[in-house]
Design a protein around this motif. Structure first.
Motif, PDB file in Angstrom:
ATOM      1  N   SER A  33     -20.781  -7.788   0.669  1.00 27.08           N
ATOM      2  CA  SER A  33     -19.594  -7.744  -0.188  1.00 27.08           C
ATOM      3  C   SER A  33     -18.881  -6.416   0.055  1.00 27.08           C
ATOM      4  O   SER A  33     -19.524  -5.406   0.331  1.00 27.08           O
ATOM      5  N   ARG A  34     -17.561  -6.413  -0.063  1.00 28.12           N
ATOM      6  CA  ARG A  34     -16.762  -5.202   0.141  1.00 28.12           C
ATOM      7  C   ARG A  34     -15.828  -4.997  -1.043  1.00 28.12           C
ATOM      8  O   ARG A  34     -15.467  -5.947  -1.743  1.00 28.12           O
ATOM      9  N   MET A  64     -13.529  -7.911   5.764  1.00 23.08           N
ATOM     10  CA  MET A  64     -13.179  -6.502   5.605  1.00 23.08           C
ATOM     11  C   MET A  64     -11.800  -6.413   4.959  1.00 23.08           C
ATOM     12  O   MET A  64     -10.816  -6.887   5.541  1.00 23.08           O
ATOM     13  N   PRO A  65     -11.677  -5.830   3.748  1.00 25.45           N
ATOM     14  CA  PRO A  65     -10.368  -5.721   3.092  1.00 25.45           C
ATOM     15  C   PRO A  65      -9.714  -4.357   3.361  1.00 25.45           C
ATOM     16  O   PRO A  65     -10.391  -3.325   3.410  1.00 25.45           O
ATOM     17  N   PHE A  66      -8.404  -4.341   3.524  1.00 23.44           N
ATOM     18  CA  PHE A  66      -7.634  -3.107   3.701  1.00 23.44           C
ATOM     19  C   PHE A  66      -6.370  -3.226   2.850  1.00 23.44           C
ATOM     20  O   PHE A  66      -5.670  -4.245   2.933  1.00 23.44           O
ATOM     21  N   TYR A  67      -6.075  -2.178   2.075  1.00 24.46           N
ATOM     22  CA  TYR A  67      -4.901  -2.237   1.199  1.00 24.46           C
ATOM     23  C   TYR A  67      -3.898  -1.161   1.585  1.00 24.46           C
ATOM     24  O   TYR A  67      -4.264   0.000   1.810  1.00 24.46           O
ATOM     25  N   ASP A  68      -2.627  -1.550   1.668  1.00 21.58           N
ATOM     26  CA  ASP A  68      -1.535  -0.617   1.952  1.00 21.58           C
ATOM     27  C   ASP A  68      -0.760  -0.421   0.649  1.00 21.58           C
ATOM     28  O   ASP A  68      -0.034  -1.321   0.207  1.00 21.58           O
ATOM     29  N   SER A  69      -0.910   0.752   0.034  1.00 22.42           N
ATOM     30  CA  SER A  69      -0.290   0.978  -1.276  1.00 22.42           C
ATOM     31  C   SER A  69       1.230   1.107  -1.178  1.00 22.42           C
ATOM     32  O   SER A  69       1.934   0.903  -2.168  1.00 22.42           O
ATOM     33  N   ASP A  70       1.765   1.431   0.000  1.00 22.79           N
ATOM     34  CA  ASP A  70       3.222   1.579   0.146  1.00 22.79           C
ATOM     35  C   ASP A  70       3.930   0.225   0.102  1.00 22.79           C
ATOM     36  O   ASP A  70       5.044   0.105  -0.421  1.00 22.79           O
ATOM     37  N   THR A  71       3.316  -0.795   0.685  1.00 23.42           N
ATOM     38  CA  THR A  71       3.938  -2.124   0.719  1.00 23.42           C
ATOM     39  C   THR A  71       3.270  -3.099  -0.249  1.00 23.42           C
ATOM     40  O   THR A  71       3.711  -4.245  -0.369  1.00 23.42           O
ATOM     41  N   SER A  72       2.194  -2.648  -0.929  1.00 21.65           N
ATOM     42  CA  SER A  72       1.400  -3.521  -1.828  1.00 21.65           C
ATOM     43  C   SER A  72       0.859  -4.734  -1.083  1.00 21.65           C
ATOM     44  O   SER A  72       0.786  -5.846  -1.623  1.00 21.65           O
ATOM     45  N   MET A  73       0.457  -4.524   0.164  1.00 20.78           N
ATOM     46  CA  MET A  73      -0.091  -5.624   0.959  1.00 20.78           C
ATOM     47  C   MET A  73      -1.588  -5.445   1.168  1.00 20.78           C
ATOM     48  O   MET A  73      -2.062  -4.336   1.426  1.00 20.78           O
TER      49      MET A  73
END
Length: 430
Positions: free
Chosen positions: A221-222, A270-279
């Motif tokens: 889990s991630r 594997m999750p990756f979040y971009d806070s600038d685009t909320s993606m």
């Protein structure tokens, strides 16, 4: 059926893989079964866990060194067992940390260029203290020279790498830690664990702030924080081994806000979040798909998928400050396969050549907001931001000289207890 399409600037984002000539070929990817991303990237280098004999090693490849690598490429040797994870210092592009099965954490400085006769690079600092293998290393997002390391001895240690000191030990896990993630200002740390619990720690006081039941499947889990919000996203497996995506309120982990079924594949996501685009990007190990979602008002809206025939063993995303804003590149992933690292560029189609301020707000820069001492004394600060409209210049190399000698063991690591049964053996080696 809703016939209206939700308006979004990112509805038409598309991914383009680099041509073979602009990939990093002839890499020998580690065959170790430990679950990490295998690859990391910063504005100057890409690092990857290398399959090496005689102890553990990893490679750091300058981004300009594309094409087929020579067979005798210089490796970072120092660990006596396979390297499991690496992480670049966000405030000094020439410093990288590594964790390995030999229970050590090592800090390395990267030369500006490799000499022709250079065969290997040696560490500038070795940090001992963990009793078993170190599975994750992660630098602090706002304070300089603060590093977290998670081990199968069920602890997380916080280090001041400039002084070479262990500053804090975080306890509270009952099984192997599967992933760790800092929040936006680095005041809290979220973890997923093999005991199927999701925890949020105030690491400086070694307190569990929130705890709840996570994914109930047995596989990995991630967890990832959703930028400045008080929301978490986790990926994992259900009891029936379906892949899931959960959205959580960090103030109440008793149950997720939303739980979404993804598919029935077997690879860890594997999750990756971009806070600038909320993606939010989701990449599954062992498949060639990268899904991407837009987060808004406690909803994750599926935008599209990037699909490739070549399956990925690991993935990393370039920091936003080093992207090509002139071509509306909002993300660049580095995907690792059996013998290749392939950049994948995600772009928003726009006709104008002007700087697109709506998709490139000020982003996290490369200056720390706090010193290590300030952070350990209890201060918090948001990351310092930079404006990309003027373009971004990589800083000149800053020499990193720890005050502790390279060989000094911070604390004599206790000998790992002999495994008592088959479960202990599987915990430690698989």
């Amino acid at each position: 059926m809703n016939r209206f399409v939700r308006p979004s600037k990112y509805r038409h984002v598309f991914g383009t893989p680099a041509k073979r000539d602009f990939c990093y070929d002839n890499v020998r990817v580690s065959l170790n079964a430990w679950d990490t991303n295998m690859v990391q990237v910063n504005p100057l280098f890409v690092s990857m866990n290398w399959q090496a004999s005689g102890g553990g090693a990893f490679a750091v490849i300058p981004l300009g060194t594309v094409g087929k690598l020579p067979d005798n490429y210089p490796l970072y040797h120092g660990h006596t067992a396979p390297v499991l994870d690496t992480n670049f210092n966000p405030f000094n592009d020439y410093v990288i940390a590594s964790g390995a099965e030999d229970s050590k954490v090592m800090i390395w400085t990267i030369p500006e260029q490799y000499d022709e006769d250079l065969e290997e690079v040696t560490p500038v600092l070795k940090l001992s203290g963990h009793g078993r293998k170190v599975g994750q290393v992660l630098f602090h997002p706002t304070a300089s020279n603060v590093l977290a390391s998670a081990s199968t001895d069920l602890t997380i240690k916080l280090w001041d790498i400039e002084k070479g000191q262990e500053k804090q030990e975080v306890t509270g896990h009952t099984e192997i830690i599967q992933s760790i993630a800092w929040n936006y200002n680095g005041s809290l740390l979220a973890t997923t664990c093999r005991d199927k619990r999701l925890r949020i720690f105030d690491v400086r006081s070694n307190k569990v702030v929130q705890e709840g039941a996570g994914h109930q499947g047995i596989k990995g889990s991630r967890v990832v924080w959703l930028g400045e919000s008080d929301r978490l996203a986790t990926t994992g497996f259900s009891r029936m081994s379906d892949r899931q995506l959960n959205l959580w309120n960090t103030g109440d982990l008793s149950k997720p806000i939303k739980s979404e079924f993804l598919d029935t594949s077997s690879g860890v996501i594997m999750p990756f979040y971009d806070s600038d685009t909320s993606m939010l990007y989701l990449a599954g190990k062992g498949d060639g798909t990268i899904r991407y979602y837009e987060y808004e008002n406690d909803e994750l809206y599926h935008l599209s998928d990037f699909r490739d025939m070549e399956t990925q063993k690991g993935l990393a995303f370039m920091p936003k400050r080093a992207l090509n804003v002139n071509e509306c590149e909002i993300a660049r992933a580095y995907k690792i396969t059996t013998n290749l690292i392939e950049p994948i560029s995600f772009k928003v189609p726009r006709k104008s050549d002007a700087f697109q301020s709506d998709i490139f707000p000020p982003c996290v820069g490369d200056e720390p907001a706090l010193t290590a001492d300030e952070w350990f004394s209890g201060k918090n600060a948001d990351p310092k931001k930079i404006d990309l409209s003027e373009g971004y210049e990589v800083k000149e190399k800053q020499e990193f000289t720890p005050s502790a000698p390279a060989e000094e063991a911070v604390e004599a690591a206790p000998a790992a207890a002999a495994p008592k049964n088959d479960k202990d053996v599987s915990d430690d080696y698989f």
